[in-house]
Design a protein around this motif. Structure first.
Motif, PDB file in Angstrom:
ATOM      1  N   ALA A  41       0.837  -1.207   0.000  1.00 37.23           N
ATOM      2  CA  ALA A  41       0.000   0.000   0.000  1.00 37.23           C
ATOM      3  C   ALA A  41       0.866   1.249   0.000  1.00 37.23           C
ATOM      4  CB  ALA A  41      -0.926   0.001   1.210  1.00 37.23           C
ATOM      5  N   ARG A  42       1.940   1.244   0.780  1.00 34.69           N
ATOM      6  CA  ARG A  42       2.847   2.399   0.813  1.00 34.69           C
ATOM      7  C   ARG A  42       3.535   2.602  -0.540  1.00 34.69           C
ATOM      8  NH1 ARG A  42       5.974   1.565   6.027  1.00 34.69           N
ATOM      9  NH2 ARG A  42       4.132   1.948   7.244  1.00 34.69           N
ATOM     10  N   LEU A  43       3.958   1.498  -1.151  1.00 31.68           N
ATOM     11  CA  LEU A  43       4.614   1.585  -2.450  1.00 31.68           C
ATOM     12  C   LEU A  43       3.655   2.112  -3.508  1.00 31.68           C
ATOM     13  CD1 LEU A  43       7.092   1.069  -4.217  1.00 31.68           C
ATOM     14  CD2 LEU A  43       6.267  -1.263  -4.528  1.00 31.68           C
ATOM     15  N   GLN A  44       2.425   1.616  -3.507  1.00 25.55           N
ATOM     16  CA  GLN A  44       1.436   2.098  -4.471  1.00 25.55           C
ATOM     17  C   GLN A  44       1.162   3.583  -4.271  1.00 25.55           C
ATOM     18  OE1 GLN A  44      -1.963  -0.510  -4.062  1.00 25.55           O
ATOM     19  NE2 GLN A  44      -1.535  -1.426  -6.058  1.00 25.55           N
ATOM     20  N   ALA A  45       1.052   4.012  -3.029  1.00 22.95           N
ATOM     21  CA  ALA A  45       0.812   5.430  -2.747  1.00 22.95           C
ATOM     22  C   ALA A  45       1.980   6.268  -3.249  1.00 22.95           C
ATOM     23  CB  ALA A  45       0.595   5.649  -1.258  1.00 22.95           C
ATOM     24  N   THR A  46       3.190   5.772  -3.062  1.00 27.21           N
ATOM     25  CA  THR A  46       4.373   6.502  -3.527  1.00 27.21           C
ATOM     26  C   THR A  46       4.403   6.563  -5.049  1.00 27.21           C
ATOM     27  OG1 THR A  46       5.609   5.818  -1.580  1.00 27.21           O
ATOM     28  CG2 THR A  46       6.890   6.559  -3.466  1.00 27.21           C
ATOM     29  N   LEU A  47       4.120   5.442  -5.703  1.00 30.35           N
ATOM     30  CA  LEU A  47       4.171   5.408  -7.162  1.00 30.35           C
ATOM     31  C   LEU A  47       3.040   6.204  -7.804  1.00 30.35           C
ATOM     32  CD1 LEU A  47       5.201   1.705  -7.802  1.00 30.35           C
ATOM     33  CD2 LEU A  47       6.621   3.751  -7.965  1.00 30.35           C
ATOM     34  N   ASN A  48       1.947   6.416  -7.078  1.00 29.21           N
ATOM     35  CA  ASN A  48       0.844   7.201  -7.614  1.00 29.21           C
ATOM     36  C   ASN A  48       1.063   8.704  -7.460  1.00 29.21           C
ATOM     37  OD1 ASN A  48      -0.671   5.081  -8.605  1.00 29.21           O
ATOM     38  ND2 ASN A  48      -1.712   4.760  -6.665  1.00 29.21           N
ATOM     39  N   ASP A  49       2.111   9.089  -6.776  1.00 31.49           N
ATOM     40  CA  ASP A  49       2.441  10.506  -6.623  1.00 31.49           C
ATOM     41  C   ASP A  49       2.924  11.039  -7.977  1.00 31.49           C
ATOM     42  OD1 ASP A  49       3.237  13.008  -5.862  1.00 31.49           O
ATOM     43  OD2 ASP A  49       4.840  12.340  -4.515  1.00 31.49           O
ATOM     44  N   PRO A  50       2.329  12.126  -8.483  1.00 33.95           N
ATOM     45  CA  PRO A  50       2.724  12.654  -9.798  1.00 33.95           C
ATOM     46  C   PRO A  50       4.211  12.986  -9.898  1.00 33.95           C
ATOM     47  CG  PRO A  50       0.723  13.724  -9.026  1.00 33.95           C
ATOM     48  CD  PRO A  50       1.218  12.873  -7.904  1.00 33.95           C
ATOM     49  N   LYS A  51       4.802  13.482  -8.827  1.00 36.18           N
ATOM     50  CA  LYS A  51       6.238  13.807  -8.868  1.00 36.18           C
ATOM     51  C   LYS A  51       7.076  12.557  -9.103  1.00 36.18           C
ATOM     52  CE  LYS A  51       5.804  17.734  -5.762  1.00 36.18           C
ATOM     53  NZ  LYS A  51       6.130  18.266  -4.433  1.00 36.18           N
ATOM     54  N   VAL A  52       6.684  11.467  -8.461  1.00 38.23           N
ATOM     55  CA  VAL A  52       7.419  10.211  -8.618  1.00 38.23           C
ATOM     56  C   VAL A  52       7.211   9.661 -10.026  1.00 38.23           C
ATOM     57  CG1 VAL A  52       7.610   7.835  -7.783  1.00 38.23           C
ATOM     58  CG2 VAL A  52       7.309   9.699  -6.155  1.00 38.23           C
ATOM     59  N   LYS A  53       5.993   9.753 -10.539  1.00 36.48           N
ATOM     60  CA  LYS A  53       5.725   9.281 -11.905  1.00 36.48           C
ATOM     61  C   LYS A  53       6.590  10.032 -12.911  1.00 36.48           C
ATOM     62  CE  LYS A  53       0.961   7.677 -11.486  1.00 36.48           C
ATOM     63  NZ  LYS A  53      -0.413   7.843 -11.950  1.00 36.48           N
ATOM     64  N   ILE A  54       6.677  11.340 -12.769  1.00 33.74           N
ATOM     65  CA  ILE A  54       7.477  12.151 -13.696  1.00 33.74           C
ATOM     66  C   ILE A  54       8.949  11.780 -13.579  1.00 33.74           C
ATOM     67  CG2 ILE A  54       8.263  14.498 -14.177  1.00 33.74           C
ATOM     68  CD1 ILE A  54       5.400  15.419 -13.404  1.00 33.74           C
ATOM     69  N   ALA A  55       9.434  11.618 -12.347  1.00 41.82           N
ATOM     70  CA  ALA A  55      10.839  11.261 -12.149  1.00 41.82           C
ATOM     71  C   ALA A  55      11.155   9.891 -12.748  1.00 41.82           C
ATOM     72  CB  ALA A  55      11.176  11.278 -10.660  1.00 41.82           C
ATOM     73  N   LEU A  56      10.265   8.931 -12.557  1.00 42.02           N
ATOM     74  CA  LEU A  56      10.490   7.597 -13.130  1.00 42.02           C
ATOM     75  C   LEU A  56      10.434   7.626 -14.656  1.00 42.02           C
ATOM     76  CD1 LEU A  56       8.476   5.325 -10.673  1.00 42.02           C
ATOM     77  CD2 LEU A  56      10.963   5.484 -10.922  1.00 42.02           C
ATOM     78  N   ALA A  57       9.519   8.407 -15.213  1.00 47.13           N
ATOM     79  CA  ALA A  57       9.439   8.531 -16.668  1.00 47.13           C
ATOM     80  C   ALA A  57      10.707   9.176 -17.216  1.00 47.13           C
ATOM     81  CB  ALA A  57       8.212   9.344 -17.057  1.00 47.13           C
ATOM     82  N   ALA A  58      11.198  10.197 -16.542  1.00 47.68           N
ATOM     83  CA  ALA A  58      12.429  10.868 -16.982  1.00 47.68           C
ATOM     84  C   ALA A  58      13.615   9.909 -16.898  1.00 47.68           C
ATOM     85  CB  ALA A  58      12.684  12.107 -16.126  1.00 47.68           C
ATOM     86  N   ALA A  59      13.690   9.154 -15.822  1.00 46.29           N
ATOM     87  CA  ALA A  59      14.794   8.202 -15.685  1.00 46.29           C
ATOM     88  C   ALA A  59      14.710   7.114 -16.753  1.00 46.29           C
ATOM     89  CB  ALA A  59      14.767   7.579 -14.287  1.00 46.29           C
ATOM     90  N   GLY A  60      13.516   6.629 -17.031  1.00 43.28           N
ATOM     91  CA  GLY A  60      13.333   5.621 -18.074  1.00 43.28           C
ATOM     92  C   GLY A  60      13.714   6.154 -19.441  1.00 43.28           C
ATOM     93  N   THR A  61      13.318   7.385 -19.727  1.00 42.24           N
ATOM     94  CA  THR A  61      13.667   8.007 -21.001  1.00 42.24           C
ATOM     95  C   THR A  61      15.175   8.170 -21.126  1.00 42.24           C
ATOM     96  OG1 THR A  61      11.570   9.200 -20.991  1.00 42.24           O
ATOM     97  CG2 THR A  61      13.292  10.041 -22.437  1.00 42.24           C
ATOM     98  N   LEU A  62      15.822   8.613 -20.051  1.00 42.64           N
ATOM     99  CA  LEU A  62      17.278   8.780 -20.068  1.00 42.64           C
ATOM    100  C   LEU A  62      17.975   7.447 -20.323  1.00 42.64           C
ATOM    101  CD1 LEU A  62      19.774  10.543 -19.647  1.00 42.64           C
ATOM    102  CD2 LEU A  62      19.583  10.056 -17.203  1.00 42.64           C
TER     103      LEU A  62
END
Length: 73
Positions: A41-62
């Protein structure tokens, strides 16, 4: 001063009851399934945070860009 045996017995029973309650609470808190469910539940809440989504997308793109550059170099 000596204490009354009935008083001592009552204190022992209260202490035993308090200990049983504490052990029950610890059993519930330390339940592995509960701990895993809380972690999920904590991990899902963290991953649903827009800031985390953007950071993960940026890291994946890089990483993708670096892999493509490495392949076509």
């Amino acid at each position: 001063m000596a204490r009354d045996p009935d008083t001592i017995q009552a204190e022992i029973e209260r202490a035993r009851d308090a200990l049983a309650i504490t052990v029950d609470q610890l059993t519930v808190r330390a339940n592995p399934k509960r701990v895993v469910d809380q972690g999920k539940a904590r991990l899902q809440a963290t991953l649903n945070d827009p800031k985390v989504k953007i950071a993960l997308a940026a890291a994946g793109t890089l990483v993708a860009v670096l892999i493509v550059r490495r392949i076509f170099r």
